[in-house]
Design a protein around this motif. Sequence first.
Motif, PDB file in Angstrom:
ATOM      1  N   LEU A 268       0.979  -1.111   0.120  1.00  0.00           N
ATOM      2  CA  LEU A 268      -0.025   0.017   0.024  1.00  0.00           C
ATOM      3  C   LEU A 268       0.804   1.246  -0.198  1.00  0.00           C
ATOM      4  N   ALA A 269       1.985   1.443   0.713  1.00  0.00           N
ATOM      5  CA  ALA A 269       2.763   2.311   0.861  1.00  0.00           C
ATOM      6  C   ALA A 269       3.395   2.458  -0.532  1.00  0.00           C
ATOM      7  N   ARG A 270       3.860   1.584  -1.177  1.00  0.00           N
ATOM      8  CA  ARG A 270       4.566   1.625  -2.568  1.00  0.00           C
ATOM      9  C   ARG A 270       3.300   2.294  -3.544  1.00  0.00           C
ATOM     10  N   ILE A 271       2.006   1.870  -3.393  1.00  0.00           N
ATOM     11  CA  ILE A 271       1.023   2.365  -4.301  1.00  0.00           C
ATOM     12  C   ILE A 271       0.898   3.916  -4.143  1.00  0.00           C
ATOM     13  N   ALA A 272       0.855   4.287  -2.655  1.00  0.00           N
ATOM     14  CA  ALA A 272       0.641   5.911  -2.367  1.00  0.00           C
ATOM     15  C   ALA A 272       1.917   6.583  -2.543  1.00  0.00           C
ATOM     16  N   ASN A 273       2.993   5.651  -2.620  1.00  0.00           N
ATOM     17  CA  ASN A 273       4.440   6.458  -2.551  1.00  0.00           C
ATOM     18  C   ASN A 273       4.637   7.171  -1.091  1.00  0.00           C
ATOM     19  N   VAL A 274       4.144   6.710   0.037  1.00  0.00           N
ATOM     20  CA  VAL A 274       4.308   7.363   1.450  1.00  0.00           C
ATOM     21  C   VAL A 274       4.814   6.256   2.184  1.00  0.00           C
ATOM     22  N   LYS A 275       5.225   6.677   3.387  1.00  0.00           N
ATOM     23  CA  LYS A 275       5.808   5.782   4.456  1.00  0.00           C
ATOM     24  C   LYS A 275       4.838   4.975   4.845  1.00  0.00           C
ATOM     25  N   ALA A 276       4.890   3.750   5.457  1.00  0.00           N
ATOM     26  CA  ALA A 276       3.900   2.988   5.959  1.00  0.00           C
ATOM     27  C   ALA A 276       3.030   3.531   7.166  1.00  0.00           C
ATOM     28  N   THR A 277       3.799   4.356   7.804  1.00  0.00           N
ATOM     29  CA  THR A 277       3.243   4.895   8.990  1.00  0.00           C
ATOM     30  C   THR A 277       2.073   5.999   8.703  1.00  0.00           C
ATOM     31  N   ALA A 278       2.325   6.485   7.163  1.00  0.00           N
ATOM     32  CA  ALA A 278       1.387   7.468   7.013  1.00  0.00           C
ATOM     33  C   ALA A 278      -0.063   6.811   6.441  1.00  0.00           C
ATOM     34  N   LEU A 279       0.017   5.669   6.319  1.00  0.00           N
ATOM     35  CA  LEU A 279      -1.296   4.993   5.870  1.00  0.00           C
ATOM     36  C   LEU A 279      -2.497   4.974   6.650  1.00  0.00           C
ATOM     37  N   PRO A 280      -3.810   4.864   6.175  1.00  0.00           N
ATOM     38  CA  PRO A 280      -4.913   4.834   6.981  1.00  0.00           C
ATOM     39  C   PRO A 280      -4.720   3.626   7.899  1.00  0.00           C
ATOM     40  N   PRO A 281      -5.544   3.552   9.007  1.00  0.00           N
ATOM     41  CA  PRO A 281      -5.732   2.041   9.763  1.00  0.00           C
ATOM     42  C   PRO A 281      -5.989   1.018   8.817  1.00  0.00           C
ATOM     43  N   LEU A 282      -5.304  -0.139   9.027  1.00  0.00           N
ATOM     44  CA  LEU A 282      -5.378  -1.337   8.482  1.00  0.00           C
ATOM     45  C   LEU A 282      -6.224  -2.385   9.438  1.00  0.00           C
ATOM     46  N   LEU A 283      -7.229  -2.951   8.948  1.00  0.00           N
ATOM     47  CA  LEU A 283      -8.253  -3.663   9.958  1.00  0.00           C
ATOM     48  C   LEU A 283      -8.178  -5.291   9.369  1.00  0.00           C
ATOM     49  N   PHE A 284      -8.700  -6.180   9.805  1.00  0.00           N
ATOM     50  CA  PHE A 284      -8.720  -7.399   9.649  1.00  0.00           C
ATOM     51  C   PHE A 284      -9.868  -7.880  10.008  1.00  0.00           C
ATOM     52  N   ALA A 285     -11.037  -8.554   9.074  1.00  0.00           N
ATOM     53  CA  ALA A 285     -12.185  -9.240   9.092  1.00  0.00           C
ATOM     54  C   ALA A 285     -11.877 -10.844   9.006  1.00  0.00           C
ATOM     55  N   ALA A 286     -12.660 -11.528   9.693  1.00  0.00           N
ATOM     56  CA  ALA A 286     -12.699 -12.983   9.598  1.00  0.00           C
ATOM     57  C   ALA A 286     -13.149 -13.433   8.160  1.00  0.00           C
ATOM     58  N   HIS A 287     -12.597 -14.401   7.711  1.00  0.00           N
ATOM     59  CA  HIS A 287     -13.069 -14.966   6.349  1.00  0.00           C
ATOM     60  C   HIS A 287     -14.718 -15.198   6.226  1.00  0.00           C
ATOM     61  N   HIS A 288     -15.267 -15.872   7.072  1.00  0.00           N
ATOM     62  CA  HIS A 288     -16.544 -15.995   7.055  1.00  0.00           C
ATOM     63  C   HIS A 288     -17.600 -14.819   7.449  1.00  0.00           C
ATOM     64  N   GLN A 289     -16.936 -13.938   8.182  1.00  0.00           N
ATOM     65  CA  GLN A 289     -17.284 -12.839   8.645  1.00  0.00           C
ATOM     66  C   GLN A 289     -17.853 -11.821   7.260  1.00  0.00           C
ATOM     67  N   SER A 290     -16.544 -12.026   6.378  1.00  0.00           N
ATOM     68  CA  SER A 290     -16.432 -11.105   5.216  1.00  0.00           C
ATOM     69  C   SER A 290     -17.480 -11.739   4.290  1.00  0.00           C
ATOM     70  N   HIS A 291     -17.566 -13.117   4.036  1.00  0.00           N
ATOM     71  CA  HIS A 291     -18.540 -13.801   3.213  1.00  0.00           C
ATOM     72  C   HIS A 291     -20.287 -13.395   3.495  1.00  0.00           C
ATOM     73  N   ALA A 292     -20.408 -13.488   5.016  1.00  0.00           N
ATOM     74  CA  ALA A 292     -21.603 -13.242   5.486  1.00  0.00           C
ATOM     75  C   ALA A 292     -22.044 -11.750   5.504  1.00  0.00           C
TER      76      ALA A 292
END
Length: 613
Positions: A114-138
């Motif tokens: 994501l930092a490569r795409i935005a050409n910024v440092k990783a610390t400047a990225l928006p918050p990164l969250l994780f959903a469970a696989h079946h939670q995402s499906h549901a």
Amino acid sequence: MTNILGISAYYHDSAAALVRDGDIIAAAQEERFSRKKHDSRFPSAAIAYCLREGGLDLAGIDFIVFYDKPLIKFERLLETYLAYAPKGFRSFLAAMPVWLKEKLFLKTTLKKELARIANVKATALPPLLFAAHHQSHAASAFYPSPFEKAAVLCMDGVGEWATTSVWLGEGNRLTPLWEIDFPHSLGLLYSAFTYYTGFKVNSGEYKLMGLAPYGEPKYVDVILEHLLDLKQDGTFRLNMDYFNYATGLTMTNGKFDRLFGGPPRKPESPLAQREMDIARSIQAVTEEVILRLGKTIRQESGCEYLCLAGGVALNCVANGRLLREGPFRDIWIQPAAGDAGGAIGAALAVWHEYLDKPRKVCNTDRMRGSYLGPQFSETDIKHYLDSMGASYRRISDAELFPEVARLLSQEKVIGWFQGRMEFGPRALGGRSILGDPRSPRMQSVMNLKIKYRESFRPFAPAVPVERVSAYFDLDRPSPYMLIVAPLKEEHKISTTAEQERLFGIEKLNIPRSILPAITHVDYSARVQTIDRDTNPRFHALLCEFERQTKCPVLINTSFNVRGEPIVCSPEDAYRCFMRTEMDYLALGNFLLAKTDQPPGEKDWSWQKEYELD
């Protein structure tokens, strides 16, 4: 205004989706840009498209969410290898380098990309969250659905642990009810038979489903006696003595081979009656599991409506039976039911659950017909065609629809490239190849000369939603080609006693209805209904075809050849058009005749570009 970027990646069907204030703005699979089918790499191009469509850059994103929890998946991998040790050591050694290099530290990997795409440092990225696989499906199934309250059934190969999960969706909340865990998986059972009958796992399952009507359910009792302990309530356990997928590098093993009388079919070798009977048998078992689960879910949840997601939800034959025979007033299936749709689900889960935002429900659904991909302006199309020295006519809508309808009625095959690209595995009238379903030769022509694929595979009909019940036993919309329905009795052609005695692939060339090219050997069709609101151009073409021929139905198949992702751009469409025996191409309002084009590629070496699916 809150922008949420959902990402699915690193397993199969990588994708990205942009959700803004709960509305799905854009979604696309990486394969459409990379031209590598089921591309699992980080979806850089799909993300770039979503950002373009949303008119923002990564700095304008408030949350990024991944559709899976890799650490829990790694825990499952380790526990499985420990449970089966020392079996599976080779598989363990094969899997570990990838996990230790990429997947175990996925948060770091994602931030780097994501930092490569935005050409910024990783610390400047928006918050990164994780959903469970079946939670995402549901979430992908319930939140865009037209139901205020519904039960949700997710079935796939495996997520982190869950292979089958049941949820209660109400308002802006999804509550998990229960699940079946790995290695007991209906998706992996179906994939094991996909592998055994010589098709490719994670892409050939729909071929197994299409092959099933040519066979007899001779092996149902064998499956239920030896492989699957199926309870009355639809829950199940697999006998892992017959399977290799938990620890090995194949799906099945020698004991499985002995049970079915021989080794797996070699890919691309001739299909025998045995494969057809095996396909029919596992399809029948799958339908029985889903019907039993449906009854249980209805009793336990009290819900009149059901939403479906996960790869098993792409089994449109089972969906059709669940709709006709099941206990629900209606069902709704996420059109991108596989892993790609997890990008949408994860983003919607952040909006509704993490941010606790209310949910808007509408009468149809909130997927916008699944037309969520890129579209191209007339200037874009003209510029590309001119650069290729292509010969074309630019005509108005008033000329285009009658002309294309007339050509179709003359048994011409037409590439139809209009508006936004579809999200999910089906072409829905944005990136389609069209033909006349009344033609007895059209199924063979389109399979062998256009798609370069197996002759047994059926084609789907597209029909205006207001005309569907005149031709099919279906009384409601099926916009995503995810319901198989029987043809109406009055359109069927009776078979002779001699024809009834035919077996397997011999059944293929018997005309079974007034629409032979879309009628499968069991008198069924995978129906797509077209709505004037979501796809006015395709709807107008169907209406014009009916005006000219008294038939409102067209063959609709995806605009690609075998092994190729569905076309995305005018360049993809023109290249596919020139490489096949398509007769005409409608790129927006530009109409191209094959006979007028400059010479195309002389040899067929291009076919090696795409790995066979």
